[in-house]
Structure formats: C-alpha cells, structure tokens
Motif scaffolding. Structure first.
Motif, PDB file in Angstrom:
ATOM      1  N   SER A 183       4.172   1.968   1.137  1.00  0.00           N
ATOM      2  CA  SER A 183       3.746   1.494   2.457  1.00  0.00           C
ATOM      3  C   SER A 183       2.418   0.751   2.398  1.00  0.00           C
ATOM      4  O   SER A 183       1.637   0.907   1.462  1.00  0.00           O
ATOM      5  CB  SER A 183       3.587   2.679   3.414  1.00  0.00           C
ATOM      6  OG  SER A 183       4.818   3.330   3.644  1.00  0.00           O
ATOM      7  N   GLN A 214       5.295  -9.842  11.400  1.00  0.00           N
ATOM      8  CA  GLN A 214       6.455  -9.598  10.547  1.00  0.00           C
ATOM      9  C   GLN A 214       6.187 -10.164   9.155  1.00  0.00           C
ATOM     10  O   GLN A 214       5.702 -11.284   9.014  1.00  0.00           O
ATOM     11  CB  GLN A 214       7.704 -10.244  11.154  1.00  0.00           C
ATOM     12  CG  GLN A 214       8.094  -9.690  12.520  1.00  0.00           C
ATOM     13  CD  GLN A 214       8.365  -8.194  12.504  1.00  0.00           C
ATOM     14  OE1 GLN A 214       9.107  -7.692  11.655  1.00  0.00           O
ATOM     15  NE2 GLN A 214       7.749  -7.462  13.438  1.00  0.00           N
ATOM     16  N   PHE A 218       9.452  -6.616   4.035  1.00  0.00           N
ATOM     17  CA  PHE A 218       8.935  -5.342   4.520  1.00  0.00           C
ATOM     18  C   PHE A 218       9.642  -4.943   5.813  1.00  0.00           C
ATOM     19  O   PHE A 218      10.046  -5.793   6.615  1.00  0.00           O
ATOM     20  CB  PHE A 218       7.434  -5.422   4.788  1.00  0.00           C
ATOM     21  CG  PHE A 218       6.589  -5.527   3.553  1.00  0.00           C
ATOM     22  CD1 PHE A 218       6.169  -4.391   2.880  1.00  0.00           C
ATOM     23  CD2 PHE A 218       6.214  -6.765   3.057  1.00  0.00           C
ATOM     24  CE1 PHE A 218       5.398  -4.484   1.741  1.00  0.00           C
ATOM     25  CE2 PHE A 218       5.439  -6.869   1.916  1.00  0.00           C
ATOM     26  CZ  PHE A 218       5.025  -5.724   1.251  1.00  0.00           C
ATOM     27  N   THR A 219       9.754  -3.652   6.015  1.00  0.00           N
ATOM     28  CA  THR A 219      10.279  -3.097   7.253  1.00  0.00           C
ATOM     29  C   THR A 219       9.127  -2.528   8.063  1.00  0.00           C
ATOM     30  O   THR A 219       8.299  -1.782   7.529  1.00  0.00           O
ATOM     31  CB  THR A 219      11.297  -1.974   6.965  1.00  0.00           C
ATOM     32  OG1 THR A 219      12.374  -2.500   6.184  1.00  0.00           O
ATOM     33  CG2 THR A 219      11.851  -1.395   8.260  1.00  0.00           C
ATOM     34  N   HIS A 220       9.065  -2.894   9.337  1.00  0.00           N
ATOM     35  CA  HIS A 220       8.029  -2.341  10.211  1.00  0.00           C
ATOM     36  C   HIS A 220       8.436  -0.942  10.627  1.00  0.00           C
ATOM     37  O   HIS A 220       9.505  -0.733  11.200  1.00  0.00           O
ATOM     38  CB  HIS A 220       7.833  -3.234  11.436  1.00  0.00           C
ATOM     39  CG  HIS A 220       6.758  -2.750  12.352  1.00  0.00           C
ATOM     40  ND1 HIS A 220       7.012  -2.236  13.599  1.00  0.00           N
ATOM     41  CD2 HIS A 220       5.405  -2.684  12.187  1.00  0.00           C
ATOM     42  CE1 HIS A 220       5.875  -1.887  14.168  1.00  0.00           C
ATOM     43  NE2 HIS A 220       4.887  -2.147  13.338  1.00  0.00           N
ATOM     44  N   ASN A 272      -0.574  -0.654  12.243  1.00  0.00           N
ATOM     45  CA  ASN A 272       0.840  -0.833  11.939  1.00  0.00           C
ATOM     46  C   ASN A 272       1.138  -0.355  10.523  1.00  0.00           C
ATOM     47  O   ASN A 272       0.337  -0.569   9.605  1.00  0.00           O
ATOM     48  CB  ASN A 272       1.247  -2.304  12.058  1.00  0.00           C
ATOM     49  CG  ASN A 272       1.398  -2.742  13.499  1.00  0.00           C
ATOM     50  OD1 ASN A 272       2.305  -2.295  14.206  1.00  0.00           O
ATOM     51  ND2 ASN A 272       0.510  -3.624  13.950  1.00  0.00           N
ATOM     52  N   ARG A 273       2.285   0.284  10.379  1.00  0.00           N
ATOM     53  CA  ARG A 273       2.730   0.700   9.053  1.00  0.00           C
ATOM     54  C   ARG A 273       3.984  -0.078   8.685  1.00  0.00           C
ATOM     55  O   ARG A 273       4.914  -0.216   9.488  1.00  0.00           O
ATOM     56  CB  ARG A 273       3.036   2.203   9.020  1.00  0.00           C
ATOM     57  CG  ARG A 273       3.561   2.680   7.656  1.00  0.00           C
ATOM     58  CD  ARG A 273       4.156   4.068   7.709  1.00  0.00           C
ATOM     59  NE  ARG A 273       4.966   4.333   6.537  1.00  0.00           N
ATOM     60  CZ  ARG A 273       5.923   5.251   6.458  1.00  0.00           C
ATOM     61  NH1 ARG A 273       6.190   6.021   7.505  1.00  0.00           N
ATOM     62  NH2 ARG A 273       6.630   5.409   5.363  1.00  0.00           N
ATOM     63  N   TYR A 274       3.992  -0.594   7.457  1.00  0.00           N
ATOM     64  CA  TYR A 274       5.130  -1.323   6.910  1.00  0.00           C
ATOM     65  C   TYR A 274       5.575  -0.653   5.612  1.00  0.00           C
ATOM     66  O   TYR A 274       4.748  -0.069   4.893  1.00  0.00           O
ATOM     67  CB  TYR A 274       4.759  -2.776   6.619  1.00  0.00           C
ATOM     68  CG  TYR A 274       4.298  -3.556   7.830  1.00  0.00           C
ATOM     69  CD1 TYR A 274       5.182  -4.363   8.538  1.00  0.00           C
ATOM     70  CD2 TYR A 274       2.967  -3.498   8.256  1.00  0.00           C
ATOM     71  CE1 TYR A 274       4.750  -5.091   9.650  1.00  0.00           C
ATOM     72  CE2 TYR A 274       2.538  -4.221   9.360  1.00  0.00           C
ATOM     73  CZ  TYR A 274       3.434  -5.014  10.052  1.00  0.00           C
ATOM     74  OH  TYR A 274       3.011  -5.725  11.150  1.00  0.00           O
ATOM     75  N   GLN A 275       6.855  -0.780   5.318  1.00  0.00           N
ATOM     76  CA  GLN A 275       7.384  -0.205   4.074  1.00  0.00           C
ATOM     77  C   GLN A 275       8.031  -1.296   3.237  1.00  0.00           C
ATOM     78  O   GLN A 275       8.780  -2.140   3.747  1.00  0.00           O
ATOM     79  CB  GLN A 275       8.411   0.889   4.362  1.00  0.00           C
ATOM     80  CG  GLN A 275       8.870   1.640   3.115  1.00  0.00           C
ATOM     81  CD  GLN A 275       9.829   2.767   3.459  1.00  0.00           C
ATOM     82  OE1 GLN A 275      10.918   2.538   3.977  1.00  0.00           O
ATOM     83  NE2 GLN A 275       9.405   3.997   3.195  1.00  0.00           N
TER      84      GLN A 275
END
Length: 277
Positions: A183, A214, A218-220, A272-275
C-alpha cells in the motif's frame, strides 16, 4: 542504518555497502555525507543546479511544523499505519517520498513499531541535509537520500509501504518499487484547508477538490478526512505564510499585516490509501 533496498541511479544494479558509502558492481560509487545521507541524484538528472524548495521556504516549513500545528495529522497517519501493519512482525520497509526536512518520518519513527525501517527521499539536497542532521542528533535510525521522486533509486518490489505527503510522484515508479499488494498513503489538502489564509489572499477563494486521485496499476482502498481549527500566533502564522509562493510576491510590511490579521487557522487533510495490483 540499512540501505539494502537501493539501486544505482545510473545502471540500476543493486547498491552494496562500501567504505564510506555505497557502490554497485559496475563501480559507481556514492559517498555518504558527514550528516549521514547519500546523494543519488546524478548531475545529468537535474533540471536546475539546486532543485527543490529554497532555503528560506524550508526553514519556514521546519519552524511551522515544529510548532505542533500538524501533530493531529501525525497521530492520524500513525494510527492508519499501525492498523495497516497490525500483526506483522517481519521487517517493514517504509519509504517517505518527497520527505522534505524529514518531519513525518522522524515523528512517525518515534510512534510506530521497531520493525519498521524508515527511509526518506527528496530532490532537495538542503532539505535532506537538514533531515539527516536532525536524525543523527536525536539518534533516529532513518536513511535519507537525495533523489528524484520520478526516478526512485530503489529496487523493484522492495518497499512494503510508501508515504506521500503533498508530494508529486510518478505512479509507474511507485508501482515498480512497491511489493505486490503493498500500500501507499497519500495526504492531500481538504476543501477548506488554510481557509483563513486563502480568504485574506483571494477575493473569491476556491475550495480544494477532495476527489481521490486515480493511479494506474493501483486500487483505491479508503479515504479519511481529518480537520482541526487551531489558534495561531504571529511567528507561527508568518512561518506558515512563508511556506507559500504568495509570501514572496508582497512586501515585508504587507506580509506582517496579513499575518497579524489571522489568529486561528483551519487545517483539513485527506488521507487516501491505495493498494498495488
């Protein structure tokens, strides 16, 4: 300190410890400065002689951050990182991209678990020098490197968690460096961040857009908003104003009058966290 995740910015081979610094198998040597940092920004990758914020802006930012006005952001980031890494006991590589004078890495390193290995990157040599001096003075085991956010001198799939506070970064570089499913956290301004200051500067201040950015690959995962209004004294207000480009466009008397007219400030942050996919 460990620099095991570094790669050579010239040939992209792994960097290894050598007397006085780091070296790749191709023979490119990077000496460690007396403050403890490494300069991994070759001259051919610079757009200007001294890239990054100027010395006055950095010192103003350092003065402001040390006032405690952003401590609630540190607490929120610490809580988010603790929740994200809960139960993990293996060594964790945490990279602060665009770390500036190292405020966030230094504060978080004193809050979080000992298995987290902190590193910070910034294109400003002056900022990294300040960060390294502070870490050395307070015996904080943090690695700092002069480098570009868009050309990270970090091995592929080597970072467990990245942090990006008000800093630009190339998403493809971020994805390359992060491990699969790892992340990264971003901090951006909320809609009415610094609203009292903006209202004094602009006749029709515009709110910040809170829509999560965006990033390809990555996925939000989540979005959290935190806010606080705090009293602010004149020296702290002036340091805050001098962190902005606006302060350098008006006279000293105008700047002082502006800062004296503000006695409280609204702070809003979006975390915000992204993976990594």
């Amino acid at each position: 300190m460990s620099s095991s995740i570094l790669r050579c910015p010239l040939c992209e081979q792994r960097l290894k410890q050598s007397p006085g610094g780091m070296k790749c198998d191709a023979g490119h040597q990077y000496d460690r400065a007396k403050e403890g940092y490494l300069n991994l920004l070759p001259v051919q990758f610079k757009n200007t002689l001294n890239p990054g914020d100027n010395q006055d802006m950095m010192l103003s930012r350092q003065t402001f951050l040390q006032s405690g006005q952003f401590n609630f952001l540190i607490d929120a980031l610490g809580s988010s990182i603790s929740d994200l890494l809960e139960g993990q006991t293996q060594p964790i590589e945490l990279l602060d991209i665009g770390c500036g004078e190292g405020f966030y890495t230094q504060q978080l390193s004193q809050q979080l678990a000992d298995n987290i290995k902190f590193s910070g990157i910034d294109i400003s040599k002056s900022a990294i020098r300040l960060a390294s001096k502070h870490a050395k003075r307070h015996s904080l085991a943090i690695d700092y490197w002069v480098a570009s956010n868009n050309r990270l001198p970090v091995l592929d799939n080597s970072v467990d968690l990245a942090l990006k506070v008000f800093a630009p970064c190339d998403a493809s570089e971020m994805q390359r460096c992060l491990k699969p499913k790892a992340s990264f956290l971003t901090v951006t301004p909320g809609s009415k961040h610094l609203w009292q200051l903006k209202s004094k500067i602009y006749s029709a201040p515009i709110e910040h857009d809170e829509k999560p950015e965006q990033f390809d690959g990555f996925t939000h995962i989540s979005c959290d908003k935190i806010s606080k209004e705090s009293e602010i004294d004149f020296p702290t207000m002036k340091a805050l104003a001098m962190m902005t480009p606006f302060a350098w466009k008006i006279s000293q008397d105008e700047l002082d009058a502006l800062c004296q007219s503000i006695d409280s400030m609204q702070y809003q942050f979006i975390i915000n966290r992204y993976q990594n996919c």
